[in-house]
Design a protein around this motif. Structure first.
Motif, mmCIF file in Angstrom:
data_model
loop_
_atom_site.group_PDB
_atom_site.id
_atom_site.type_symbol
_atom_site.label_atom_id
_atom_site.label_comp_id
_atom_site.label_asym_id
_atom_site.label_seq_id
_atom_site.Cartn_x
_atom_site.Cartn_y
_atom_site.Cartn_z
ATOM 1 N N THR A 52 5.467 15.432 -30.442
ATOM 2 C CA THR A 52 6.127 14.383 -29.665
ATOM 3 C C THR A 52 5.161 13.217 -29.472
ATOM 4 N N PRO A 53 5.533 11.997 -29.864
ATOM 5 C CA PRO A 53 4.618 10.857 -29.701
ATOM 6 C C PRO A 53 4.145 10.710 -28.259
ATOM 7 N N ALA A 54 2.899 10.279 -28.103
ATOM 8 C CA ALA A 54 2.308 10.178 -26.763
ATOM 9 C C ALA A 54 3.145 9.282 -25.845
ATOM 10 N N TRP A 55 3.631 8.162 -26.377
ATOM 11 C CA TRP A 55 4.420 7.243 -25.539
ATOM 12 C C TRP A 55 5.707 7.912 -25.062
ATOM 13 N N LEU A 56 6.301 8.739 -25.933
ATOM 14 C CA LEU A 56 7.555 9.395 -25.578
ATOM 15 C C LEU A 56 7.316 10.506 -24.559
ATOM 16 N N TRP A 57 6.254 11.273 -24.751
ATOM 17 C CA TRP A 57 5.906 12.330 -23.798
ATOM 18 C C TRP A 57 5.614 11.727 -22.427
ATOM 19 N N ALA A 58 4.799 10.660 -22.409
ATOM 20 C CA ALA A 58 4.433 10.043 -21.134
ATOM 21 C C ALA A 58 5.635 9.406 -20.451
ATOM 22 N N SER A 59 6.444 8.686 -21.211
ATOM 23 C CA SER A 59 7.566 7.973 -20.593
ATOM 24 C C SER A 59 8.646 8.926 -20.105
ATOM 25 N N THR A 60 8.882 10.013 -20.824
ATOM 26 C CA THR A 60 9.860 10.983 -20.303
ATOM 27 C C THR A 60 9.287 11.733 -19.111
ATOM 28 N N GLY A 61 7.953 11.823 -19.035
ATOM 29 C CA GLY A 61 7.345 12.340 -17.811
ATOM 30 C C GLY A 61 7.670 11.442 -16.626
ATOM 31 N N MET A 62 7.715 10.126 -16.866
ATOM 32 C CA MET A 62 8.121 9.197 -15.807
ATOM 33 C C MET A 62 9.600 9.323 -15.499
ATOM 34 N N ARG A 63 10.381 9.698 -16.503
ATOM 35 C CA ARG A 63 11.794 9.962 -16.236
ATOM 36 C C ARG A 63 11.928 11.149 -15.285
ATOM 37 N N ALA A 64 11.116 12.178 -15.526
ATOM 38 C CA ALA A 64 11.125 13.328 -14.620
ATOM 39 C C ALA A 64 10.691 12.903 -13.212
ATOM 40 N N LEU A 65 9.665 12.059 -13.138
ATOM 41 C CA LEU A 65 9.241 11.542 -11.838
ATOM 42 C C LEU A 65 10.389 10.796 -11.163
ATOM 43 N N ASP A 66 11.129 10.025 -11.951
ATOM 44 C CA ASP A 66 12.290 9.284 -11.448
ATOM 45 C C ASP A 66 13.323 10.245 -10.849
ATOM 46 N N LEU A 108 2.924 18.331 -9.713
ATOM 47 C CA LEU A 108 2.605 18.851 -11.042
ATOM 48 C C LEU A 108 2.434 17.723 -12.057
ATOM 49 N N LEU A 109 3.315 16.741 -12.027
ATOM 50 C CA LEU A 109 3.194 15.614 -12.951
ATOM 51 C C LEU A 109 1.913 14.835 -12.687
ATOM 52 N N SER A 110 1.583 14.638 -11.419
ATOM 53 C CA SER A 110 0.351 13.923 -11.071
ATOM 54 C C SER A 110 -0.881 14.650 -11.593
ATOM 55 N N ALA A 111 -0.835 15.976 -11.568
ATOM 56 C CA ALA A 111 -1.999 16.772 -11.959
ATOM 57 C C ALA A 111 -2.095 17.001 -13.461
ATOM 58 N N HIS A 112 -0.956 17.053 -14.165
ATOM 59 C CA HIS A 112 -0.979 17.553 -15.545
ATOM 60 C C HIS A 112 -0.535 16.573 -16.622
ATOM 61 N N LEU A 113 0.169 15.496 -16.278
ATOM 62 C CA LEU A 113 0.695 14.644 -17.339
ATOM 63 C C LEU A 113 -0.414 13.954 -18.134
ATOM 64 N N LEU A 114 -1.363 13.340 -17.443
ATOM 65 C CA LEU A 114 -2.458 12.677 -18.162
ATOM 66 C C LEU A 114 -3.311 13.674 -18.945
ATOM 67 N N PRO A 115 -3.751 14.795 -18.349
ATOM 68 C CA PRO A 115 -4.527 15.771 -19.128
ATOM 69 C C PRO A 115 -3.762 16.345 -20.319
ATOM 70 N N SER A 116 -2.436 16.382 -20.236
ATOM 71 C CA SER A 116 -1.658 16.919 -21.358
ATOM 72 C C SER A 116 -1.789 16.050 -22.598
ATOM 73 N N LEU A 117 -2.259 14.808 -22.407
ATOM 74 C CA LEU A 117 -2.466 13.894 -23.530
ATOM 75 C C LEU A 117 -3.939 13.710 -23.870
ATOM 76 N N GLN A 118 -4.811 14.329 -23.090
ATOM 77 C CA GLN A 118 -6.250 14.118 -23.289
ATOM 78 C C GLN A 118 -7.004 15.377 -23.697
#
Length: 392
Positions: free
Chosen positions: A189-203, A228-238
């Motif tokens: 899954t492209p990084a932009w898509l993973w991150a942005s759908t993570g923001m959809r979940a936050l929404d 969970l999103l605050s703790a794991h979304l960025l590390p999931s891409l790093q």
């Protein structure tokens, strides 16, 4: 002291399987439900991926075919094509593989296959909790590769290509019976898509919290999803290897929690805006959340700051119930800073929306906001245009 009372309606989801390698459970889940003709539904990108082979292998002898025509925003023509293909192969089950597009394509096709009428011009998720709904069902097993979380709802959007207006269907029978969360299938899954759908979940979590229909269960789920999103979304891409898989499955669990109560709370202004910005200007729904959510939160801070407590808890922001406005604004600012950590657009101008056109969706958005009735105050066209101007 106020009396506590309410209702919580569960969907017809009966199994969530999660963890690396769990795609292998697909054949078992099909077999135990008597499915013998399963049609996998995905889009063109995953249709050419080796990951699809894993899903096909997991389906085993029940595999009847693969449909790769799912497309962003679910154009109605793709639903028509899927209905025809499902009938052609005699499908008794459909397996959606990918993001919200194949998942919603399956829901809309299933709706027609059980006798529903196509072409709804409205999005009214109240139908997802309708009681006493019987009749046929099409077994749906969802294997998501993004964090948009549509697999956890009995509602699905569809776009009228001629008008670019998004409507949808909602019925308890459209809920996926099984959801398989396998982080190994999200690695492409492209990084932009993973991150942005993570923001959809936050929404989802945020708008469920300040909905007029919020309650203890939905507040609790939202708080944990935000944390969970605050703790794991960025590390999931790093990170890489086992660490990456663990961060990703935690994000998948966050997506589940973010939306699991939404059939009860329904969406708010950010969701209504996203439903129309997306198809009108071909903007992915995750990106619409990156653009609209902080501005809607600031608006809602002026309407219902007292409902921000679960959001503040998730972000670890101090919340003063006696003077909640400053805490609510801090939650909005925290959201904007969180979005800013990722390489995603955060303004309408960044995605090519013409400034002179932004007001054209306001009327359709207002209709959805009124139907959802989650704000707790009258919303005007001028206020919606003001939010769009701020997001520009």
């Amino acid at each position: 002291m106020d009396k506590t009372a309410g209702e919580y309606h569960f969907t017809r989801l009966d199994t969530v399987v999660f963890g690396a390698g769990k795609v292998e459970s697909l054949g078992r889940e099909l077999s135990r439900r008597g499915a013998k003709r399963a049609l996998i539904v995905t889009g063109k990108t995953l249709g050419h991926s080796k990951l699809l082979d894993q899903v096909k292998d997991a389906a085993g002898a029940a595999l009847a075919g693969v449909f790769t025509g799912a497309a962003q925003h679910v154009p109605s023509q793709t639903v028509t094509e899927l209905v025809a293909e499902a009938r052609r192969v005699g499908a008794d089950a459909m397996v959606s593989f990918g993001g919200g597009s194949p998942i919603d394509t399956v829901k809309n096709a299933a709706w027609q296959l059980i006798g529903g009428r196509a072409g709804s011009r409205t999005i009214d998720f109240a139908g997802g909790t309708a009681e006493g709904v019987g009749g046929g069902e099409i077994l749906h097993i969802a294997i998501p590769t993004t964090l948009s979380a549509g697999e956890f709802t009995p509602a699905g959007g569809v776009t009228d290509e001629s008008t670019k207006v998004k409507g949808g269907v909602a019925d308890p029978r459209l809920q996926a019976k099984v959801v398989i969360l396998d982080p190994a299938l999200t690695l492409e899954t492209p990084a932009w898509l993973w991150a942005s759908t993570g923001m959809r979940a936050l929404d989802h979590a945020v708008e469920g919290s300040y909905s007029t229909r919020h309650q203890l269960v939905t507040d609790t789920l939202a708080t944990k999803a935000i944390a969970l999103l605050s703790a794991h979304l960025l590390p999931s891409l790093q990170t890489h290897g086992d660490d990456e898989l663990e961060h990703r499955v935690q994000c998948q669990l966050a997506a589940w929690l973010s939306i699991f109560g939404m059939s009860n709370t329904r969406g708010g202004i950010s969701h209504a805006l996203g439903h129309q910005i997306g198809p009108m200007w071909n903007v992915p729904h995750g990106i619409t959340s990156c653009i609209t959510l902080p501005h809607v939160m600031r608006f809602m801070a002026g309407v219902a700051a007292d409902r921000f407590a679960p959001i503040a808890d998730g972000f670890d922001v101090r919340f003063d119930a006696r003077s909640p406005h400053s805490s609510a604004i801090e939650c909005a600012d925290r959201t904007a800073r969180f979005i800013g950590k990722f390489e995603v657009p955060s303004r309408l101008r960044d995605v090519g929306v013409p400034r002179e056109e932004i007001a054209r969706i306001a009327g359709t958005v207002l209709e959805e906001v009124k139907r959802a009735n989650t704000v707790g105050a009258d919303v005007t066209l001028e206020q919606l245009v003001g939010i769009l101007d701020a997001a520009y």
